[in-house]
Design a protein around this motif. Structure first.
Motif, PDB file in Angstrom:
ATOM      1  N   ILE A 155       0.878  -1.210   0.028  1.00 58.67           N
ATOM      2  CA  ILE A 155       0.025  -0.163   0.018  1.00 58.67           C
ATOM      3  C   ILE A 155       0.806   1.139  -0.142  1.00 58.67           C
ATOM      4  CG2 ILE A 155      -1.784   1.220   1.143  1.00 58.67           C
ATOM      5  CD1 ILE A 155      -2.693  -1.338   2.563  1.00 58.67           C
ATOM      6  N   GLU A 156       0.633   2.217  -1.035  1.00 55.74           N
ATOM      7  CA  GLU A 156       1.268   3.388  -0.967  1.00 55.74           C
ATOM      8  C   GLU A 156       0.256   4.730  -1.083  1.00 55.74           C
ATOM      9  OE1 GLU A 156       4.798   3.595  -3.284  1.00 55.74           O
ATOM     10  OE2 GLU A 156       5.555   1.528  -3.020  1.00 55.74           O
ATOM     11  N   ALA A 157       0.778   5.562  -0.573  1.00 62.98           N
ATOM     12  CA  ALA A 157      -0.245   6.779  -0.270  1.00 62.98           C
ATOM     13  C   ALA A 157       0.532   8.049  -0.951  1.00 62.98           C
ATOM     14  CB  ALA A 157      -0.865   7.027   1.104  1.00 62.98           C
ATOM     15  N   ALA A 158       0.106   8.657  -1.876  1.00 61.55           N
ATOM     16  CA  ALA A 158       0.343  10.260  -2.194  1.00 61.55           C
ATOM     17  C   ALA A 158      -0.630  11.187  -1.485  1.00 61.55           C
ATOM     18  CB  ALA A 158       0.318  10.210  -3.796  1.00 61.55           C
ATOM     19  N   ILE A 159       0.097  12.045  -1.117  1.00 67.81           N
ATOM     20  CA  ILE A 159      -0.766  12.997  -0.328  1.00 67.81           C
ATOM     21  C   ILE A 159      -0.237  14.500  -0.655  1.00 67.81           C
ATOM     22  CG2 ILE A 159      -1.097  11.724   1.958  1.00 67.81           C
ATOM     23  CD1 ILE A 159       1.179  13.506   3.372  1.00 67.81           C
ATOM     24  N   VAL A 160      -1.318  15.557  -0.588  1.00 70.54           N
ATOM     25  CA  VAL A 160      -0.998  16.788  -0.834  1.00 70.54           C
ATOM     26  C   VAL A 160      -1.282  17.514   0.603  1.00 70.54           C
ATOM     27  CG1 VAL A 160      -1.835  18.993  -1.837  1.00 70.54           C
ATOM     28  CG2 VAL A 160      -2.083  16.768  -3.245  1.00 70.54           C
ATOM     29  N   ASP A 171       4.863  15.393   9.360  1.00 66.65           N
ATOM     30  CA  ASP A 171       5.437  14.459   9.970  1.00 66.65           C
ATOM     31  C   ASP A 171       5.108  12.913   9.590  1.00 66.65           C
ATOM     32  OD1 ASP A 171       6.558  12.602  12.108  1.00 66.65           O
ATOM     33  OD2 ASP A 171       6.538  14.139  13.744  1.00 66.65           O
ATOM     34  N   ILE A 172       5.567  12.530   8.737  1.00 68.92           N
ATOM     35  CA  ILE A 172       5.278  11.147   8.057  1.00 68.92           C
ATOM     36  C   ILE A 172       5.135  10.027   9.151  1.00 68.92           C
ATOM     37  CG2 ILE A 172       5.720   9.373   6.574  1.00 68.92           C
ATOM     38  CD1 ILE A 172       4.962  11.775   5.151  1.00 68.92           C
ATOM     39  N   GLU A 173       6.049  10.026  10.189  1.00 73.57           N
ATOM     40  CA  GLU A 173       5.678   9.021  11.200  1.00 73.57           C
ATOM     41  C   GLU A 173       4.464   9.367  11.931  1.00 73.57           C
ATOM     42  OE1 GLU A 173       7.269   6.150  11.274  1.00 73.57           O
ATOM     43  OE2 GLU A 173       8.123   6.748   9.606  1.00 73.57           O
ATOM     44  N   ALA A 174       4.285  10.328  12.242  1.00 77.17           N
ATOM     45  CA  ALA A 174       3.098  10.920  13.071  1.00 77.17           C
ATOM     46  C   ALA A 174       1.722  10.654  12.382  1.00 77.17           C
ATOM     47  CB  ALA A 174       2.977  12.472  13.402  1.00 77.17           C
ATOM     48  N   LEU A 175       2.073  10.791  10.989  1.00 79.55           N
ATOM     49  CA  LEU A 175       0.753  10.366   9.821  1.00 79.55           C
ATOM     50  C   LEU A 175       0.644   9.016   9.917  1.00 79.55           C
ATOM     51  CD1 LEU A 175      -1.410  11.322   7.997  1.00 79.55           C
ATOM     52  CD2 LEU A 175       0.361  11.261   6.108  1.00 79.55           C
ATOM     53  N   ARG A 176       1.604   8.094  10.026  1.00 74.11           N
ATOM     54  CA  ARG A 176       1.364   6.838  10.015  1.00 74.11           C
ATOM     55  C   ARG A 176       0.693   6.205  11.131  1.00 74.11           C
ATOM     56  NH1 ARG A 176       4.595   3.170   7.206  1.00 74.11           N
ATOM     57  NH2 ARG A 176       6.075   4.827   6.691  1.00 74.11           N
ATOM     58  N   LEU A 199      -7.241   2.772  11.532  1.00 78.70           N
ATOM     59  CA  LEU A 199      -7.397   1.405  10.767  1.00 78.70           C
ATOM     60  C   LEU A 199      -6.722   0.230  11.579  1.00 78.70           C
ATOM     61  CD1 LEU A 199      -5.921   3.455   7.579  1.00 78.70           C
ATOM     62  CD2 LEU A 199      -8.358   2.425   7.743  1.00 78.70           C
ATOM     63  N   ARG A 200      -5.658  -0.316  11.002  1.00 75.61           N
ATOM     64  CA  ARG A 200      -5.016  -1.388  11.522  1.00 75.61           C
ATOM     65  C   ARG A 200      -3.736  -1.530  10.614  1.00 75.61           C
ATOM     66  NH1 ARG A 200      -9.148  -4.974   9.317  1.00 75.61           N
ATOM     67  NH2 ARG A 200      -8.323  -6.306   7.588  1.00 75.61           N
ATOM     68  N   SER A 201      -2.786  -2.044  11.217  1.00 76.19           N
ATOM     69  CA  SER A 201      -1.317  -2.171  10.516  1.00 76.19           C
ATOM     70  C   SER A 201      -1.503  -2.905   9.406  1.00 76.19           C
ATOM     71  CB  SER A 201      -0.422  -2.989  11.490  1.00 76.19           C
ATOM     72  OG  SER A 201      -0.804  -4.508  11.781  1.00 76.19           O
ATOM     73  N   SER A 202      -2.181  -3.675   8.876  1.00 74.47           N
ATOM     74  CA  SER A 202      -2.258  -4.300   7.509  1.00 74.47           C
ATOM     75  C   SER A 202      -2.863  -3.267   6.555  1.00 74.47           C
ATOM     76  CB  SER A 202      -3.127  -5.571   7.529  1.00 74.47           C
ATOM     77  OG  SER A 202      -4.383  -5.119   7.658  1.00 74.47           O
ATOM     78  N   LYS A 203      -3.519  -2.356   7.007  1.00 72.55           N
ATOM     79  CA  LYS A 203      -4.061  -1.243   5.958  1.00 72.55           C
ATOM     80  C   LYS A 203      -3.301   0.107   6.087  1.00 72.55           C
ATOM     81  CE  LYS A 203      -8.956  -2.900   6.054  1.00 72.55           C
ATOM     82  NZ  LYS A 203     -10.252  -2.615   6.455  1.00 72.55           N
ATOM     83  N   THR A 204      -2.310   0.264   7.000  1.00 70.36           N
ATOM     84  CA  THR A 204      -1.381   1.361   6.921  1.00 70.36           C
ATOM     85  C   THR A 204      -0.509   1.463   5.941  1.00 70.36           C
ATOM     86  OG1 THR A 204      -1.577   1.250   9.496  1.00 70.36           O
ATOM     87  CG2 THR A 204       0.063   2.808   8.540  1.00 70.36           C
ATOM     88  N   PRO A 205      -0.597   2.505   5.221  1.00 72.59           N
ATOM     89  CA  PRO A 205       0.281   2.427   3.765  1.00 72.59           C
ATOM     90  C   PRO A 205       1.762   2.097   4.459  1.00 72.59           C
ATOM     91  CG  PRO A 205      -1.069   4.384   4.033  1.00 72.59           C
ATOM     92  CD  PRO A 205      -1.474   3.758   5.186  1.00 72.59           C
ATOM     93  N   ASP A 206       2.311   1.601   3.112  1.00 71.20           N
ATOM     94  CA  ASP A 206       3.705   0.930   3.520  1.00 71.20           C
ATOM     95  C   ASP A 206       4.760   2.352   3.044  1.00 71.20           C
ATOM     96  OD1 ASP A 206       3.472  -1.846   4.212  1.00 71.20           O
ATOM     97  OD2 ASP A 206       2.392  -1.767   2.374  1.00 71.20           O
ATOM     98  N   ARG A 207       4.321   3.181   2.133  1.00 74.57           N
ATOM     99  CA  ARG A 207       5.336   4.148   1.660  1.00 74.57           C
ATOM    100  C   ARG A 207       4.029   5.406   1.889  1.00 74.57           C
ATOM    101  NH1 ARG A 207       9.948   2.406  -1.985  1.00 74.57           N
ATOM    102  NH2 ARG A 207       8.648   1.412  -3.302  1.00 74.57           N
ATOM    103  N   PHE A 208       4.810   6.639   1.795  1.00 77.49           N
ATOM    104  CA  PHE A 208       3.951   8.095   1.575  1.00 77.49           C
ATOM    105  C   PHE A 208       4.796   8.767   0.662  1.00 77.49           C
ATOM    106  CE2 PHE A 208       0.539   7.818   4.772  1.00 77.49           C
ATOM    107  CZ  PHE A 208       0.984   6.929   5.567  1.00 77.49           C
TER     108      PHE A 208
END
Length: 505
Positions: free
Chosen positions: A437-442, A450-455, A462-471
């Motif tokens: 799972i990869e997410a592009a954000i504006v 803060d990407i880690e805070a967003l993660r 959600l849950r860990s399996s649905k959390t994007p692997d990369r932003f």
């Protein structure tokens, strides 16, 4: 039943009421019919078998639509934002058409060997008085041909017959239900089904239609005030820009606005909550439909919005992100992979049938099953109260380690983060998981996040399996003019990148 019947009813019932354009320079219902008669004569004299419209929305558009109806040929509004090669390919499918467009559109039409007029010339041609009504056409041929966006394949021409479109209007609009001063502001391009639906439904209701050709949030707000707009149609990305502009200090007063309809793309819950807070007196309406269904098949009305925002019951409050209940003239089933109808709360494919459902493609025929149901290829479910929730396209589903994951669910969560303005989630091929799972954000205001805070924010909701692997952080997300996410382009941009835009892995 033909589209010309709707215009006849309007001209006979409230002929002197302005139904198209600005209140000081607009076209009355009687004038629109007279122009349609004149336009039909021009089309028939050209021996055309279709009318191609290639330009922005405006008064010339409804004149073209009804002129084509009286002439007995379909209107074909093409996406003027496509490249020259794509447009040439589509124009080649209509070698005997009559063309109307802006200057650039006319150039392309003439290159394709078609007789063409600018929108200004078309309005001048159809302004000739005294042209008699053409001989009546009685068949139920295609009234409008709309080409699908082609984001995943070659565009297909959807045939919307007169009976489909008239059935939609008769099943969803009350004749002459608008007051004399009512006005609808439409901000969608002419090649979108919502543009077609708004022309015919507002006309039948007796409401004046104004078009904002180039959307700008402050101009939209000013037009609402200047024209006394009572009803408006926008897409979610437009509403986001309006809310953002008000937040930044724009005049957000809309004293005459009573109803604001939105659709065409998923509406983030956080955004509609902000809009309801900004305009508590406005009745919000979420409409869900497809080109193949002649527009709306389900509606979340103003009372539904207010009940959801005021409720402490999670089941009721969640309906704010639904598309409401199915129209009484439409049958809808949620089906599993074996094509069986499923119970409330179970996700499946949304299938619909009804007189307004065309599901017909040029050169292919009708894509319905033996019972007349059309598979929309949208995923969704019905709750116990019959409210429909959309989960995205079947083809968009991410399969990560044998788990089916809907990107829309993740996008909804990301958009609740205060620093995220827009988001798109895709599945990228992965040797270990099948897809990651990869997410592009504006980001809001172009600021860093803060990407880690967003993660952590996403994982908590959600849950860990649905959390994007990369932003990824991008300046904008690829979307169509109506705000629809072009997910294929998001995936292409990610896979083509050398990795310099990856912020977390």
């Amino acid at each position: 039943m033909r589209l010309s019947m709707l215009l006849d009813m309007a001209a006979d019932g409230f002929g002197e009421r302005i139904v198209v354009g600005r209140r000081t320079t607009g076209i009355t219902a009687s004038e629109l019919r007279a122009r349609a008669f004149a336009g039909a004569a021009v089309i028939q004299a050209a021996q055309a078998d279709a009318v191609v419209y290639l330009g922005p929305n405006g008064p010339a558009y409804p004149v073209a639509m009804f002129a084509a109806a009286y002439a007995g040929v379909p209107l074909v509004p093409l996406n003027y934002r496509l490249g020259a090669d794509q447009l040439a390919s589509l124009l080649a499918k209509h070698p005997n058409a009559f063309g109307i467009g802006d200057a650039q559109g006319v150039a392309l039409l003439e290159q394709a060997g078609l007789p063409a007029h600018t929108t200004d010339d078309w309005l001048a041609l159809t302004g000739q008085p005294g042209v008699p009504e053409p001989d009546p056409v009685v068949d139920d041929g295609p009234a409008v041909v709309i080409y699908t966006s082609g984001t995943t394949s070659e565009p297909k021409g959807v045939l919307l017959r007169h009976s489909n479109l008239v059935s939609y209007v008769l099943g969803s609009v009350e004749y002459m239900n608008a007051s004399v001063g009512d006005a609808a502001l439409v901000s969608v391009p002419p090649y979108h089904i919502a543009a077609v639906a708004n022309v015919i439904s507002n006309l039948y209701g007796g409401r004046r239609t104004i078009v904002l050709e180039q959307f700008d949030p402050e101009q939209w707000l000013a037009t609402v005030r200047d024209e006394g707009v009572t009803n408006a149609l926008i897409v979610p990305t437009m509403l986001a820009r309006i809310v953002e502009a008000i937040h930044d200090g724009a005049d957000g007063s809309v004293p005459t606005l009573r109803s604001l309809a939105y659709g065409g793309a998923p509406m983030p819950g956080s955004l509609i909550e902000k809009a309801l807070g900004a305009w508590p007196e406005v009745g919000f309406v979420n409409a869900y439909g497809l080109t193949e269904t002649s527009s709306t098949v389900a509606v979340l009305g103003p009372d539904d919005h207010r009940a959801a925002i005021a409720s402490d019951d999670p089941a009721v409050r969640s309906r704010l992100t639904s598309v409401g209940q199915v129209l009484p003239t439409v049958d809808l089933e949620i089906r599993d992979d074996q094509n069986n109808a499923v119970a409330a709360g179970v996700v499946g494919r949304i299938c619909v049938r009804g007189d307004q459902v065309s599901a017909e493609y040029a050169g292919v025929g009708r894509a319905v099953d033996d019972d007349g149901y059309f598979d929309t290829r949208d995923q969704g479910y019905l709750d116990e109260g019959g409210y429909l929730f959309i989960g995205g396209r079947v083809d968009d589903t991410i399969i990560r380690g044998a788990e089916n994951i809907a990107p829309a669910e993740i996008e909804e969560v990301l958009l609740r983060h205060p620093d995220v303005l827009d988001a798109a989630v895709v599945g990228v091929p992965d040797e270990q998981w099948g897809q990651r799972i990869e997410a592009a954000i504006v980001t809001r205001g172009g600021e860093t996040v803060d990407i880690e805070a967003l993660r952590v924010f996403a994982r908590d909701l959600l849950r860990s399996s649905k959390t994007p692997d990369r932003f990824w952080i991008w300046p904008e997300i690829p979307r169509t003019a109506t705000g629809k996410l072009v997910r294929r382009n998001v995936l292409q941009k990610i896979t083509d990148s050398a990795g310099t835009e990856i912020l977390s892995s």
